[in-house]
Enzyme design. Sequence first.
Site, PDB file in Angstrom:
ATOM      1  CB  ALA A  61      51.193  31.190  46.010  1.00 21.01           C
ATOM      2  N   GLY A 100      54.490  27.991  48.576  1.00 20.59           N
ATOM      3  CA  GLY A 100      53.236  27.725  49.270  1.00 20.59           C
ATOM      4  C   GLY A 100      52.909  26.236  49.300  1.00 20.59           C
ATOM      5  CD  GLU A 103      54.646  29.296  52.944  1.00 27.40           C
ATOM      6  OE1 GLU A 103      54.036  29.600  51.897  1.00 27.40           O
ATOM      7  OE2 GLU A 103      55.046  30.139  53.765  1.00 27.40           O
ATOM      8  CD  GLU A 123      58.128  30.979  48.908  1.00 30.48           C
ATOM      9  OE1 GLU A 123      59.227  30.391  48.873  1.00 30.48           O
ATOM     10  OE2 GLU A 123      57.084  30.441  49.332  1.00 30.48           O
TER      11      GLU A 123
HETATM   12  C1  3H9 Z   1      54.603  31.340  46.896  1.00 26.71           C
HETATM   13  O1  3H9 Z   1      54.322  30.183  46.912  1.00 26.71           O
HETATM   14  C2  3H9 Z   1      54.272  32.296  48.000  1.00 26.71           C
HETATM   15  C3  3H9 Z   1      53.864  31.628  49.272  1.00 26.71           C
HETATM   16  O2  3H9 Z   1      54.971  31.458  50.138  1.00 26.71           O
HETATM   17  C4  3H9 Z   1      52.900  32.470  50.051  1.00 26.71           C
HETATM   18  C5  3H9 Z   1      51.515  32.545  49.554  1.00 26.71           C
HETATM   19  C6  3H9 Z   1      50.594  33.272  50.478  1.00 26.71           C
HETATM   20  N1  3H9 Z   1      51.948  29.920  39.546  1.00 26.71           N
HETATM   21  O3  3H9 Z   1      58.579  26.490  34.611  1.00 26.71           O
HETATM   22  P1  3H9 Z   1      57.743  25.704  33.695  1.00 26.71           P
HETATM   23  C7  3H9 Z   1      53.437  27.815  35.109  1.00 26.71           C
HETATM   24  S1  3H9 Z   1      55.393  32.045  45.581  1.00 26.71           S
HETATM   25  C8  3H9 Z   1      51.424  30.032  38.329  1.00 26.71           C
HETATM   26  O4  3H9 Z   1      57.914  25.937  32.240  1.00 26.71           O
HETATM   27  P2  3H9 Z   1      59.127  23.326  34.490  1.00 26.71           P
HETATM   28  C9  3H9 Z   1      54.461  28.467  34.197  1.00 26.71           C
HETATM   29  O5  3H9 Z   1      54.190  29.839  34.033  1.00 26.71           O
HETATM   30  C10 3H9 Z   1      55.576  30.698  44.437  1.00 26.71           C
HETATM   31  N2  3H9 Z   1      51.940  29.427  37.234  1.00 26.71           N
HETATM   32  O6  3H9 Z   1      57.878  24.135  33.968  1.00 26.71           O
HETATM   33  C11 3H9 Z   1      54.277  27.662  32.929  1.00 26.71           C
HETATM   34  O7  3H9 Z   1      53.111  28.135  32.312  1.00 26.71           O
HETATM   35  P3  3H9 Z   1      52.999  28.223  30.730  1.00 26.71           P
HETATM   36  C12 3H9 Z   1      56.642  29.784  44.836  1.00 26.71           C
HETATM   37  C13 3H9 Z   1      53.031  28.699  37.394  1.00 26.71           C
HETATM   38  O8  3H9 Z   1      58.703  21.914  34.492  1.00 26.71           O
HETATM   39  C14 3H9 Z   1      53.980  26.250  33.457  1.00 26.71           C
HETATM   40  O9  3H9 Z   1      53.541  26.432  34.808  1.00 26.71           O
HETATM   41  N3  3H9 Z   1      56.837  28.793  43.791  1.00 26.71           N
HETATM   42  C15 3H9 Z   1      53.643  28.556  38.636  1.00 26.71           C
HETATM   43  O10 3H9 Z   1      60.361  23.720  33.768  1.00 26.71           O
HETATM   44  C16 3H9 Z   1      55.159  25.335  33.448  1.00 26.71           C
HETATM   45  O11 3H9 Z   1      56.245  25.974  34.108  1.00 26.71           O
HETATM   46  C17 3H9 Z   1      57.655  29.017  42.756  1.00 26.71           C
HETATM   47  O12 3H9 Z   1      58.292  30.049  42.672  1.00 26.71           O
HETATM   48  C18 3H9 Z   1      53.067  29.193  39.752  1.00 26.71           C
HETATM   49  N4  3H9 Z   1      53.588  29.079  40.978  1.00 26.71           N
HETATM   50  O13 3H9 Z   1      59.319  23.789  35.997  1.00 26.71           O
HETATM   51  C19 3H9 Z   1      57.745  27.923  41.731  1.00 26.71           C
HETATM   52  N5  3H9 Z   1      54.742  27.765  38.494  1.00 26.71           N
HETATM   53  O14 3H9 Z   1      53.071  26.799  30.264  1.00 26.71           O
HETATM   54  C20 3H9 Z   1      57.748  28.498  40.356  1.00 26.71           C
HETATM   55  C21 3H9 Z   1      54.790  27.427  37.195  1.00 26.71           C
HETATM   56  O15 3H9 Z   1      51.690  28.873  30.504  1.00 26.71           O
HETATM   57  N6  3H9 Z   1      57.748  27.473  39.342  1.00 26.71           N
HETATM   58  N7  3H9 Z   1      53.760  27.979  36.529  1.00 26.71           N
HETATM   59  O16 3H9 Z   1      54.156  29.043  30.287  1.00 26.71           O
HETATM   60  C22 3H9 Z   1      58.873  26.799  38.989  1.00 26.71           C
HETATM   61  O17 3H9 Z   1      59.946  26.952  39.561  1.00 26.71           O
HETATM   62  C23 3H9 Z   1      58.771  25.863  37.841  1.00 26.71           C
HETATM   63  O18 3H9 Z   1      57.641  26.230  37.085  1.00 26.71           O
HETATM   64  C24 3H9 Z   1      58.612  24.365  38.214  1.00 26.71           C
HETATM   65  C25 3H9 Z   1      58.332  23.540  36.945  1.00 26.71           C
HETATM   66  C26 3H9 Z   1      59.929  23.883  38.847  1.00 26.71           C
HETATM   67  C27 3H9 Z   1      57.473  24.169  39.171  1.00 26.71           C
END
Ligand code: 3H9
Length: 698
Positions: A61, A100, A103, A123
């Site tokens: 999400a 998400g 999901e 999450e």
């Molecule tokens: C969820 O999904 C809830 C659902 O179950 C229910 C919904 C109803 N959103 O980490 P990076 C941005 S909760 C917005 O440096 P990497 C991050 O801020 C979510 N932005 O890259 C950064 O921005 P900036 C569950 C996001 O390659 C840029 O992307 N998912 C999100 O080292 C690059 O990120 C997670 O918790 C996001 N979801 O790693 C996953 N994710 O360049 C969270 C990233 O402006 N994300 N950004 O600073 C991660 O674990 C890592 O970002 C990922 C990439 C592994 C994806």
Amino acid sequence: MSVVSVETRDNLAIITIDNPPVNALSQAVRAGIVSALDEAEGAGAEAVVLHCAGRTFVAGADIREFGKSLKPPWLPEVIARIEACDGPVVAALHGTTLGGGLELALGCHYRIAVPTARVGFPEVNLGLIPGAGGTQRLPRLVGAERALDVMISGKPANAAEAARAGIVDRLAESGNLLDEAMNFARELVAGGEPPRLIRDLSVEPVDPDFFSEYRKRIAPKTRGLMSPERIVRCVEASLHVPIDQALKEEREHFFECMASPQSSALRHLFFAERQAVKPPPGVSASAEVPEMRRIAVIGAGTMGAGIAYSCLGAGFEVTVLDNDEAGLARGQKTIEGLYKGGVARGKVSREKAADGLGRLTTSQDYAAVGGVDLVIEAVFESMAIKQEVFARLDRVCGPDTILATNTSTLDVDRIAAATDRPGKVIGTHFFSPAHIMRLVEIVRGAETEDSVIVAGLPLAKRLRKVGVVVGNCFGFVGNRMLYGYGRESQLLLLEGAAPEQIDGALQDWGMAMGPHAVGDLAGLDVGYSVRRERTDLPDDPRFYRVADVLVEAGRLGRKTGKGMYLYESGSRAPIPDPEVAAWIASEAEALGVEQRAIGEREIVERCIYALIVEGARILEEGIASRSGDIDVVWVNGYGFPRYRGGPMHYADTIGVDKVYAKVCEFRNRFGPMYWEVPELLEDLARRGGKFADLKPAG
Ligand code: 3H9
């Protein structure tokens, strides 16, 4: 440009999500998927492939939308729309399919993934639970226990594991994911395969005491956290309750978690950690980052060996240099031992260990480090010794070599002054044990060039650490704040709180360990010798008095079996020592400090507010650019509870005005020596501001 597009090829519709950087499920994406499905069905598509442009399938999400009012369609509605499609929908996964995103994929009827793909539910790291059916669909696919492990650990699985578990139906081995996904969809149509809904499956039954046992098992690792218990409840419901009701309950838990201070703190840290790795204001982001291949580590002690091991793990060629032959051999053994341990625990493969050790050389001769790109000095914490090392390095290293000092308190400018290249000198404060602790304070000296600062950030990331750029002052951010925290924990002893009471109160509040147990672990002599080198200590005989008395009596902590606590041989468990209690009482009497009963609340407030006060000064002075940087330092380096977001976020959470009022009360009660109110704190309190809203200092 639209973030979701659809094209039809023969009888297939291909829906592409293109929402950089990680294809997060923003409202536009959610709405886009629904209209793309309408369009695909309107065009008569018999099957749909859902895939993503860029580096990854949907990584979750859009976290930036959390805490605000979520606009429809919600993700569960999007998933219900997919499930309702007449023909099969195939999700094509690459990169990191998380939260998400997973999901969404589980809502599709089939999943194909490239072998490098990773899938998971992280999450819990944001204080949340999967909120769009993940807690119901995953147990239906993989069983309750495995589903719980995935969701409680937050750790992603690789594609092969996911395929074995049945999360992924097929691996795309050819290198062309989209082609293989289309072929998969065509086969399904040709075979007359109907859409297959995970929601129609039922969860394998478990033993009657499974959930109570599971709760016990995860209790130590989930202490203080809200969302793991909610995840367990949802999975319990997946066995006992019809899916629509269980989905409703999941949603309620999700929103309750999202509205909690814990989730807000963890989301704050998610962004603060990503912000911290960007060049701070005033540092040119376009400065050319020198390429790094070879690193030298000076000093083969525990710290040097830990740093060298981290560098080897990141693929660098590493030379460890130590004057002392026996010390060098010990260092090499330590590194080999770390690899051995890693292999034994299954964390490092034998091949990786052999490869890492193959890139390690050791030397006693400074000439051996002449050609490296970066030197990290990790010798004894003494200005004279470090200056001598830097003068030698300056003579032998090429003009572009960056010279980094691993110091925890010393003045980086004075160390740089021992060289003719102060612009190429920087501090890299690693935390012990260096191969485990995530934090590195990157200390910019007065003359450190932008390119050198900018080089430190990707280096930290490559070492799998969080680098935070900080200014040069005694103790930088972390240890400078530790002084105030430690000071209060010491004064509280004289005033009548027992070490175990202080440690217990702070641990119950969430600190990983209490300050006195930490002191014993680190060695009380470490702080003692740093205090002896300082010339700016307060004129106060109570200041760290108890610690000094213990050190002078030879009680250095765990390593001598006695410190603030007693330790039985082979045990790490601190045992309260009546002898220490008697010493504290007699010191208090000698110093004229009246002992009294002290409550847990006062203990926590004095120690934690001392952190906030020093943090405010650090921001005033521009030693940290952003309050979030301070939070990142304290959470990753000092065992501050993540779910409280760091000291400055915690201040924002309880209200800066309330912190200000309490600090004023402490000033009136204990005097201004330690409780002078920083102007910044007063100013924020008066205008109802927050630390998080401050403009970054440049
Ligand atoms: C969820 O999904 C809830 C659902 O179950 C229910 C919904 C109803 N959103 O980490 P990076 C941005 S909760 C917005 O440096 P990497 C991050 O801020 C979510 N932005 O890259 C950064 O921005 P900036 C569950 C996001 O390659 C840029 O992307 N998912 C999100 O080292 C690059 O990120 C997670 O918790 C996001 N979801 O790693 C996953 N994710 O360049 C969270 C990233 O402006 N994300 N950004 O600073 C991660 O674990 C890592 O970002 C990922 C990439 C592994 C994806």
